[in-house]
Design a protein around this motif. Structure first.
Motif, PDB file in Angstrom:
ATOM      1  N   UNK A 168      -6.515  19.679  14.220  1.00  0.00           N
ATOM      2  CA  UNK A 168      -5.866  20.956  13.951  1.00  0.00           C
ATOM      3  C   UNK A 168      -6.771  22.157  14.200  1.00  0.00           C
ATOM      4  N   UNK A 169      -8.071  21.951  14.180  1.00  0.00           N
ATOM      5  CA  UNK A 169      -8.974  23.023  14.599  1.00  0.00           C
ATOM      6  C   UNK A 169      -8.666  23.435  16.035  1.00  0.00           C
ATOM      7  N   UNK A 170      -8.366  22.458  16.863  1.00  0.00           N
ATOM      8  CA  UNK A 170      -8.088  22.723  18.273  1.00  0.00           C
ATOM      9  C   UNK A 170      -6.662  23.230  18.452  1.00  0.00           C
ATOM     10  N   UNK A 171      -5.724  22.631  17.746  1.00  0.00           N
ATOM     11  CA  UNK A 171      -4.317  23.029  17.894  1.00  0.00           C
ATOM     12  C   UNK A 171      -4.077  24.461  17.414  1.00  0.00           C
ATOM     13  N   UNK A 172      -4.586  24.794  16.259  1.00  0.00           N
ATOM     14  CA  UNK A 172      -4.304  26.125  15.723  1.00  0.00           C
ATOM     15  C   UNK A 172      -5.013  27.209  16.533  1.00  0.00           C
ATOM     16  N   UNK A 173      -6.186  26.917  17.085  1.00  0.00           N
ATOM     17  CA  UNK A 173      -6.845  27.890  17.955  1.00  0.00           C
ATOM     18  C   UNK A 173      -5.989  28.165  19.195  1.00  0.00           C
ATOM     19  N   UNK A 174      -5.226  27.146  19.626  1.00  0.00           N
ATOM     20  CA  UNK A 174      -4.347  27.306  20.793  1.00  0.00           C
ATOM     21  C   UNK A 174      -3.027  27.982  20.441  1.00  0.00           C
ATOM     22  N   UNK A 175      -2.846  28.333  19.165  1.00  0.00           N
ATOM     23  CA  UNK A 175      -1.624  29.013  18.762  1.00  0.00           C
ATOM     24  C   UNK A 175      -0.510  28.090  18.332  1.00  0.00           C
ATOM     25  N   UNK A 176      -0.809  26.815  18.120  1.00  0.00           N
ATOM     26  CA  UNK A 176       0.200  25.831  17.724  1.00  0.00           C
ATOM     27  C   UNK A 176       0.192  25.626  16.211  1.00  0.00           C
ATOM     28  N   UNK A 177       1.269  25.116  15.705  1.00  0.00           N
ATOM     29  CA  UNK A 177       1.332  24.754  14.298  1.00  0.00           C
ATOM     30  C   UNK A 177       0.440  23.552  14.041  1.00  0.00           C
ATOM     31  N   UNK A 178      -0.120  23.506  12.868  1.00  0.00           N
ATOM     32  CA  UNK A 178      -0.942  22.355  12.503  1.00  0.00           C
ATOM     33  C   UNK A 178      -0.088  21.100  12.461  1.00  0.00           C
ATOM     34  N   UNK A 179      -0.631  20.019  12.994  1.00  0.00           N
ATOM     35  CA  UNK A 179       0.066  18.738  12.942  1.00  0.00           C
ATOM     36  C   UNK A 179       0.021  18.196  11.514  1.00  0.00           C
ATOM     37  N   UNK A 180       1.001  17.390  11.182  1.00  0.00           N
ATOM     38  CA  UNK A 180       1.038  16.787   9.846  1.00  0.00           C
ATOM     39  C   UNK A 180       0.583  15.338   9.861  1.00  0.00           C
ATOM     40  N   UNK A 181       0.434  14.786  11.048  1.00  0.00           N
ATOM     41  CA  UNK A 181      -0.027  13.401  11.188  1.00  0.00           C
ATOM     42  C   UNK A 181      -0.826  13.302  12.478  1.00  0.00           C
ATOM     43  N   UNK A 182      -1.638  12.273  12.570  1.00  0.00           N
ATOM     44  CA  UNK A 182      -2.489  12.116  13.742  1.00  0.00           C
ATOM     45  C   UNK A 182      -2.427  10.667  14.224  1.00  0.00           C
TER      46      UNK A 182
END
Length: 457
Positions: free
Chosen positions: A381-395
């Motif tokens: 989520x460090x990478x996703x949120x920097x890209x402007x995406x919502x944080x994932x809830x599962x991986x």
């Protein structure tokens, strides 16, 4: 008739030239060779030769772009198009490489030239000023280890593809070559032997290098490279630990906006953003960004952009991004679509950045079921949120690998990630001989101990 030049002869002339090129003495008689004691007789001579090591590393056929674009073209699975006229690159794009391929030859030759410069430095450490000796040894071993790692990844079977102990890797030359005899015409060491040397060099470099070292290699550059090596070997625990070392150092930070990572000259005055761990510095006076040459193009609305526009991004790649992903918008379209990562003519050529370390730590923690540094979901989520995406809830492993593919696209990871994950590239299996560069025919012609890779005549 063109004269055939053996790699070690090239290394000899280039290495000794750099060691003596700044000599102010004008009464030296012309000669085809120079005595070792004259070439490397002072600490300053060794320091100049070390600068020559970086100059060799920066070469367009080495870390100035060729190692990276070779990986992207060979690892391309319908996400890139090629519209250029250079035969060497068209061969890699089509996976129909010949033994005369210009990139295969130049990358091999120029890497060994640089390795020989490192060997010259390492042979003369006893004359280096004591307060500089550890750093200079560390830098030379970092460069040599890094080059052997990338050579064995491109010119040999991947780690784990059969018997690492018998698969031919690349020749290990660990002493300066100052004259070529039959004894210098050595066979290829095994893949396992090359990796052993890579790890020895990089581990030593990590222990010797300082934490900060201006634009040159430092301790964390060695850790970042070690993380890649261990990841290639599926040594997930050590890959995780090295990535964690870089992250936890506090020396680097993710930049807030993804788009600010890549215009180092146009928008950042030539300085690296805080996320960069190590790069090849390019200035208006020195260095060429070969990723710009082939991935870049001139955009009239963005002064300072350049490039041939040979490598284009196809719809298959762009369709992978979620709505709202800043990375999915980081393209520019003229008649074709190009990534914006390599538009800057004088942009520094990136080697390692912090986002890769987060993604490596996420993947390795996930594979091992550990939470060293942070949980995999948190790192993802460090990478996703920097890209402007919502944080994932599962991986999942697949979600981590997808983020890696999108985050690090066109930065030189495509082929190696496919091989280490045993993923096919189009219709080719990960271990297809077509995904391995040939040993240059010129090298085999002058060194009969070199065996050619499977699939090449």
């Amino acid at each position: 008739m063109k004269k055939k030049v053996y790699i070690y002869a090239w290394a000899l002339s280039a290495g000794l030239f750099l060691a003596t090129g700044c000599d102010s003495k004008l009464d030296v008689k012309p000669t085809q060779s120079i005595d070792e004691n004259a070439a490397l007789s002072t600490s300053k001579d060794v320091e100049v030769t070390l600068i020559g090591c970086y100059d060799g590393l920066q070469d367009i056929d080495v870390y100035g772009g060729a190692f990276q674009f070779a990986s992207e073209l060979l690892g391309n699975d319908g996400e890139l198009g090629f519209g250029g006229t250079f035969q060497n690159m068209l061969e890699m794009y089509n996976k129909e490489i010949t033994t005369a391929n210009a990139t295969a030859l130049s990358t091999w030759r120029d890497s060994y030239v640089t390795i020989n410069r490192c060997n010259n430095v390492l042979s003369a450490l006893d004359i280096v000023d004591e307060d500089k000796r550890a750093r200079i040894e560390g830098e030379a071993r970092f460069i040599r280890g890094s080059l052997y790692f990338d050579l064995v990844r491109l010119y040999a079977k991947a780690w784990g593809d059969g018997d690492n102990g018998s698969n031919p890797g690349v020749p290990l030359v660990l002493k300066p070559t100052r004259g070529v005899t039959d004894a210098d015409k050595i066979p290829r060491n095994s893949v396992a032997e090359v990796y052993t040397q890579v790890l020895a060099d990089l581990t030593a470099a990590k222990s010797l290098l300082p934490e900060t070292n201006t634009n040159y290699a430092n301790k964390y550059a060695a850790s970042a490279q070690l993380s890649r090596v261990y990841l290639m070997q599926s040594n997930f625990a050590l890959a995780r630990d090295e990535a964690n070392t870089v992250i936890e150092s506090g020396e680097f930070s993710l930049v807030p906006e993804f788009g600010s990572l890549f215009f180092t000259f146009l928008n950042n005055g030539g300085s690296n953003p805080d996320e960069y761990i190590f790069s090849m510095i390019v200035t208006q006076q020195d260095g060429v960004n070969e990723m710009n040459t082939f991935f870049g193009t001139t955009i009239t609305s963005i002064p300072g952009t350049a490039g041939r526009g040979d490598i284009r991004v196809l719809p298959k790649h762009r369709a992978l991004y979620e709505t709202g992903d800043a990375r999915g918008a980081f393209f520019v379209s003229t008649n074709n679509t190009f990534t914006q990562k390599h538009l800057d003519k004088f942009g520094n050529v990136l080697q390692f950045r912090l986002a890769e370390m987060y993604l490596t730590r996420a993947e390795t923690n996930f594979r091992l079921g550990t939470v060293i540094g942070a949980a995999p979901l948190a790192d993802l989520n460090m990478i996703r949120t920097r890209a402007g995406l919502k944080a994932a809830t599962a991986v999942t492993l697949a979600s981590i690998q997808k983020e890696r593919h999108l985050e690090l696209a066109f930065e030189g990871h495509a082929l190696h990630d496919a091989k280490r994950n045993k993923q096919s590239v189009g219709a080719l299996a990960f271990n297809s001989p077509k995904l391995i560069l040939p040993i240059p025919q010129r090298e085999i012609d002058v060194n009969k101990q070199l065996v050619q890779n499977e699939g090449y005549n």
